[in-house]
Design a protein around this motif. Structure first.
Motif, PDB file in Angstrom:
ATOM      1  N   GLU A   1      -1.457  25.502  -4.536  1.00  0.00           N
ATOM      2  CA  GLU A   1      -2.612  25.281  -3.567  1.00  0.00           C
ATOM      3  C   GLU A   1      -3.268  23.949  -4.035  1.00  0.00           C
ATOM      4  OE1 GLU A   1      -3.023  26.663  -0.695  1.00  0.00           O
ATOM      5  OE2 GLU A   1      -1.584  28.437  -0.999  1.00  0.00           O
ATOM      6  N   GLU A   2      -3.817  23.750  -5.240  1.00  0.00           N
ATOM      7  CA  GLU A   2      -4.594  22.627  -5.638  1.00  0.00           C
ATOM      8  C   GLU A   2      -3.622  21.329  -5.647  1.00  0.00           C
ATOM      9  OE1 GLU A   2      -6.814  20.953  -9.579  1.00  0.00           O
ATOM     10  OE2 GLU A   2      -6.128  23.085  -9.385  1.00  0.00           O
ATOM     11  N   ARG A   3      -2.321  21.368  -5.969  1.00  0.00           N
ATOM     12  CA  ARG A   3      -1.774  20.347  -5.896  1.00  0.00           C
ATOM     13  C   ARG A   3      -1.238  19.936  -4.607  1.00  0.00           C
ATOM     14  NH1 ARG A   3       1.969  20.986 -11.459  1.00  0.00           N
ATOM     15  NH2 ARG A   3       0.397  20.019 -12.715  1.00  0.00           N
ATOM     16  N   ARG A   4      -0.896  20.865  -3.559  1.00  0.00           N
ATOM     17  CA  ARG A   4      -0.701  20.533  -2.317  1.00  0.00           C
ATOM     18  C   ARG A   4      -1.658  19.899  -1.507  1.00  0.00           C
ATOM     19  NH1 ARG A   4       0.969  24.944   2.105  1.00  0.00           N
ATOM     20  NH2 ARG A   4      -1.062  25.694   1.673  1.00  0.00           N
ATOM     21  N   ASP A   5      -2.849  20.240  -1.746  1.00  0.00           N
ATOM     22  CA  ASP A   5      -4.093  19.746  -1.082  1.00  0.00           C
ATOM     23  C   ASP A   5      -4.439  18.230  -1.665  1.00  0.00           C
ATOM     24  OD1 ASP A   5      -4.847  22.018   0.173  1.00  0.00           O
ATOM     25  OD2 ASP A   5      -6.439  22.783  -1.033  1.00  0.00           O
ATOM     26  N   THR A   6      -4.113  18.099  -2.939  1.00  0.00           N
ATOM     27  CA  THR A   6      -4.229  16.937  -3.560  1.00  0.00           C
ATOM     28  C   THR A   6      -3.270  15.835  -2.819  1.00  0.00           C
ATOM     29  OG1 THR A   6      -4.941  17.588  -5.713  1.00  0.00           O
ATOM     30  CG2 THR A   6      -4.155  15.237  -5.674  1.00  0.00           C
ATOM     31  N   VAL A   7      -2.017  16.248  -2.630  1.00  0.00           N
ATOM     32  CA  VAL A   7      -1.078  15.427  -1.913  1.00  0.00           C
ATOM     33  C   VAL A   7      -1.630  15.135  -0.682  1.00  0.00           C
ATOM     34  CG1 VAL A   7       1.146  15.391  -0.876  1.00  0.00           C
ATOM     35  CG2 VAL A   7       0.754  16.134  -3.496  1.00  0.00           C
TER      36      VAL A   7
ATOM     37  N   VAL B   1       0.774  -1.123   0.005  1.00  0.00           N
ATOM     38  CA  VAL B   1       0.037   0.093   0.043  1.00  0.00           C
ATOM     39  C   VAL B   1       0.920   1.202  -0.024  1.00  0.00           C
ATOM     40  CG1 VAL B   1      -1.596   1.364   1.574  1.00  0.00           C
ATOM     41  CG2 VAL B   1      -2.053  -0.997   1.024  1.00  0.00           C
ATOM     42  N   LEU B   2       1.788   1.443   0.864  1.00  0.00           N
ATOM     43  CA  LEU B   2       2.592   2.479   0.753  1.00  0.00           C
ATOM     44  C   LEU B   2       3.543   2.687  -0.353  1.00  0.00           C
ATOM     45  CD1 LEU B   2       3.970   4.604   2.897  1.00  0.00           C
ATOM     46  CD2 LEU B   2       5.510   3.127   3.540  1.00  0.00           C
ATOM     47  N   GLU B   3       3.948   1.746  -0.805  1.00  0.00           N
ATOM     48  CA  GLU B   3       4.948   1.672  -1.967  1.00  0.00           C
ATOM     49  C   GLU B   3       4.125   2.334  -3.152  1.00  0.00           C
ATOM     50  OE1 GLU B   3       6.963  -1.553  -5.241  1.00  0.00           O
ATOM     51  OE2 GLU B   3       6.515  -2.128  -3.120  1.00  0.00           O
ATOM     52  N   HIS B   4       2.810   1.653  -3.415  1.00  0.00           N
ATOM     53  CA  HIS B   4       1.958   2.084  -4.731  1.00  0.00           C
ATOM     54  C   HIS B   4       1.463   3.748  -4.285  1.00  0.00           C
ATOM     55  CE1 HIS B   4       1.735  -2.132  -5.590  1.00  0.00           C
ATOM     56  NE2 HIS B   4       1.223  -1.598  -6.861  1.00  0.00           N
ATOM     57  N   ALA B   5       1.394   4.001  -3.065  1.00  0.00           N
ATOM     58  CA  ALA B   5       1.136   5.676  -2.939  1.00  0.00           C
ATOM     59  C   ALA B   5       2.315   6.544  -2.941  1.00  0.00           C
ATOM     60  CB  ALA B   5       0.414   5.649  -1.531  1.00  0.00           C
ATOM     61  N   LEU B   6       3.329   6.008  -2.518  1.00  0.00           N
ATOM     62  CA  LEU B   6       4.588   7.130  -2.409  1.00  0.00           C
ATOM     63  C   LEU B   6       5.021   7.536  -3.848  1.00  0.00           C
ATOM     64  CD1 LEU B   6       6.670   6.155   0.554  1.00  0.00           C
ATOM     65  CD2 LEU B   6       4.894   7.857   0.415  1.00  0.00           C
ATOM     66  N   GLU B   7       5.072   6.558  -4.850  1.00  0.00           N
ATOM     67  CA  GLU B   7       5.631   7.075  -6.045  1.00  0.00           C
ATOM     68  C   GLU B   7       4.821   8.055  -6.866  1.00  0.00           C
ATOM     69  OE1 GLU B   7       6.511   7.189 -10.166  1.00  0.00           O
ATOM     70  OE2 GLU B   7       4.504   6.258  -9.657  1.00  0.00           O
ATOM     71  N   PRO B   8       3.495   7.820  -7.082  1.00  0.00           N
ATOM     72  CA  PRO B   8       2.883   9.051  -7.727  1.00  0.00           C
ATOM     73  C   PRO B   8       2.955  10.159  -6.941  1.00  0.00           C
ATOM     74  CG  PRO B   8       1.464   7.436  -6.974  1.00  0.00           C
ATOM     75  CD  PRO B   8       2.584   6.741  -6.832  1.00  0.00           C
ATOM     76  N   LEU B   9       2.963  10.172  -5.451  1.00  0.00           N
ATOM     77  CA  LEU B   9       2.959  11.462  -4.564  1.00  0.00           C
ATOM     78  C   LEU B   9       4.183  12.051  -4.825  1.00  0.00           C
ATOM     79  CD1 LEU B   9       0.992  10.206  -1.499  1.00  0.00           C
ATOM     80  CD2 LEU B   9       0.226  11.743  -3.199  1.00  0.00           C
ATOM     81  N   SER B  10       5.243  11.265  -4.735  1.00  0.00           N
ATOM     82  CA  SER B  10       6.702  11.951  -4.910  1.00  0.00           C
ATOM     83  C   SER B  10       6.850  12.616  -6.207  1.00  0.00           C
ATOM     84  CB  SER B  10       7.690  10.891  -4.752  1.00  0.00           C
ATOM     85  OG  SER B  10       7.601   9.980  -5.937  1.00  0.00           O
ATOM     86  N   CYS B  11       6.376  12.337  -7.141  1.00  0.00           N
ATOM     87  CA  CYS B  11       6.165  13.088  -8.502  1.00  0.00           C
ATOM     88  C   CYS B  11       5.376  14.311  -8.473  1.00  0.00           C
ATOM     89  CB  CYS B  11       5.546  11.945  -9.474  1.00  0.00           C
ATOM     90  SG  CYS B  11       5.517  12.528 -11.229  1.00  0.00           S
ATOM     91  N   LEU B  12       4.189  14.094  -7.743  1.00  0.00           N
ATOM     92  CA  LEU B  12       3.406  15.148  -7.724  1.00  0.00           C
ATOM     93  C   LEU B  12       3.886  16.318  -6.712  1.00  0.00           C
ATOM     94  CD1 LEU B  12       0.730  16.522  -8.565  1.00  0.00           C
ATOM     95  CD2 LEU B  12      -0.494  15.355  -6.521  1.00  0.00           C
ATOM     96  N   MET B  13       4.926  16.006  -5.661  1.00  0.00           N
ATOM     97  CA  MET B  13       5.295  16.903  -4.885  1.00  0.00           C
ATOM     98  C   MET B  13       6.372  17.523  -5.565  1.00  0.00           C
ATOM     99  SD  MET B  13       5.639  14.637  -1.367  1.00  0.00           S
ATOM    100  CE  MET B  13       6.667  15.661  -0.294  1.00  0.00           C
ATOM    101  N   GLY B  14       7.184  16.984  -6.619  1.00  0.00           N
ATOM    102  CA  GLY B  14       8.154  17.564  -7.430  1.00  0.00           C
ATOM    103  C   GLY B  14       7.276  18.803  -8.145  1.00  0.00           C
ATOM    104  N   LYS B  15       6.320  18.535  -8.554  1.00  0.00           N
ATOM    105  CA  LYS B  15       5.462  19.515  -9.558  1.00  0.00           C
ATOM    106  C   LYS B  15       5.045  20.838  -8.693  1.00  0.00           C
ATOM    107  CE  LYS B  15       3.957  16.193 -12.967  1.00  0.00           C
ATOM    108  NZ  LYS B  15       2.768  15.298 -13.454  1.00  0.00           N
ATOM    109  N   ILE B  16       4.909  20.408  -7.411  1.00  0.00           N
ATOM    110  CA  ILE B  16       4.559  21.566  -6.630  1.00  0.00           C
ATOM    111  C   ILE B  16       5.626  22.704  -6.479  1.00  0.00           C
ATOM    112  CG2 ILE B  16       3.957  22.216  -3.998  1.00  0.00           C
ATOM    113  CD1 ILE B  16       2.579  19.337  -3.869  1.00  0.00           C
ATOM    114  N   LEU B  17       6.728  22.302  -6.247  1.00  0.00           N
ATOM    115  CA  LEU B  17       7.978  23.086  -6.396  1.00  0.00           C
ATOM    116  C   LEU B  17       8.142  23.956  -7.412  1.00  0.00           C
ATOM    117  CD1 LEU B  17      10.249  21.014  -3.821  1.00  0.00           C
ATOM    118  CD2 LEU B  17       8.682  22.814  -3.112  1.00  0.00           C
TER     119      LEU B  17
END
Length: 268
Positions: free
Chosen positions: A96-102, A73-89
């Motif tokens: 705001e929208e992407r941070r809320d999504t994460v 569960v953790l493995e499948h969640a972190l991969e797309p989230l780490s990618c999205l966190m990079g886009k936030i920056l």
């Protein structure tokens, strides 16, 4: 919800399964005992050993399966989230929208790690540490009518604010047997829970609340699970993220630089 999270908590061997396997284990040495008409101490010892082995094997297999599913569960969640966190920056327009999504996905993942039917909600503390306000919740929390606001003064509200300001939080295996049952806030028909403070460094930010319908569905030791703690730490980090300054992007190494001429790499 991922396939792994749907399975988590539902594939665990039930107590009746242990009983059935133990009965089978005891029954196996009974057949030759009947045939030879010998029910002495060796027979009793054999039955006891078989029953104990069956119970140990069943519970051990169940625990290992749940551990594997939690890691998945953790493995499948972190991969797309780490990618999205990079886009936030690097994209201030959608910060705001992407941070809320994460943050919402992290709250959902926390519940999935606990149990397939767990409800989860994230509350932020006010600046005065006197109130908790609901920020994000998964579908189960909405269905179970998690309260949207808690204010210091009411007994159950104060309990949650104290949990948010604590260091280790609070686990509830079965609220009906808990010594603080009169003070603990539980949503519709929920019996087990974990209340985990969210922090960034020494700054208390809020409270992550996870609840389930049956005793033990949120395990007592879940609060100390490293995968769960990882999610809680990430929530604190993402909460502290600030909108990037577009004026500073040109100074980021490797960005907006002209191509470099390489005479040695040019063919003659």
């Amino acid at each position: 919800m991922s396939l792994e999270s749907k399975l988590l908590g539902r594939r665990k061997i039930k107590p009746w399964g242990v009983a059935v396997l133990s009965a089978v284990a005891v029954g196996l040495p009974t057949v030759p005992a009947f045939a030879e008409n010998s029910f002495g101490p060796y027979y009793i010892a054999t039955c006891a050993v078989c029953a104990a082995a069956a119970s140990f094997f069943t519970l051990h297999t169940s625990t290992k399966r749940v551990e594997t599913e939690r890691s998945s569960v953790l493995e499948h969640a972190l991969e797309p989230l780490s990618c999205l966190m990079g886009k936030i920056l690097v994209d201030p327009a959608e910060f705001e929208e992407r941070r809320d999504t994460v943050l919402k996905r992290l709250v959902e993942t926390a519940a999935e790690l606990a149990h397939a039917d767990a409800a989860s909600a994230l509350y932020w503390l006010t600046a005065e540490d006197t109130e908790l306000h609901l920020a994000f919740a998964n579908d189960q929390a909405v269905q179970r009518h998690f309260q949207a606001k808690f204010s210091r003064g009411a007994e159950k509200d104060s309990f949650l604010i104290e949990a948010a300001l604590s260091v280790a939080g609070r686990s509830v295996h079965d609220v009906r047997k808990d010594p603080d049952r009169g003070r603990i806030y539980m949503a519709d028909d929920c019996r087990s829970a974990v209340f985990m403070p969210v922090r960034a460094g020494n700054v208390q930010q809020g409270l992550l609340m996870i609840q389930a319908l049956k005793p033990g569905h949120v395990p007592k030791n879940f609060r100390d699970d490293k995968r769960f703690k990882t999610i809680v730490h990430l929530i604190g980090v993402v909460r502290e993220m600030k909108r990037p300054d577009t004026a500073l992007r040109a100074s980021v190494p490797g960005q907006n630089k002209p191509p470099v001429n390489d005479p040695e790499g040019t063919s003659s």
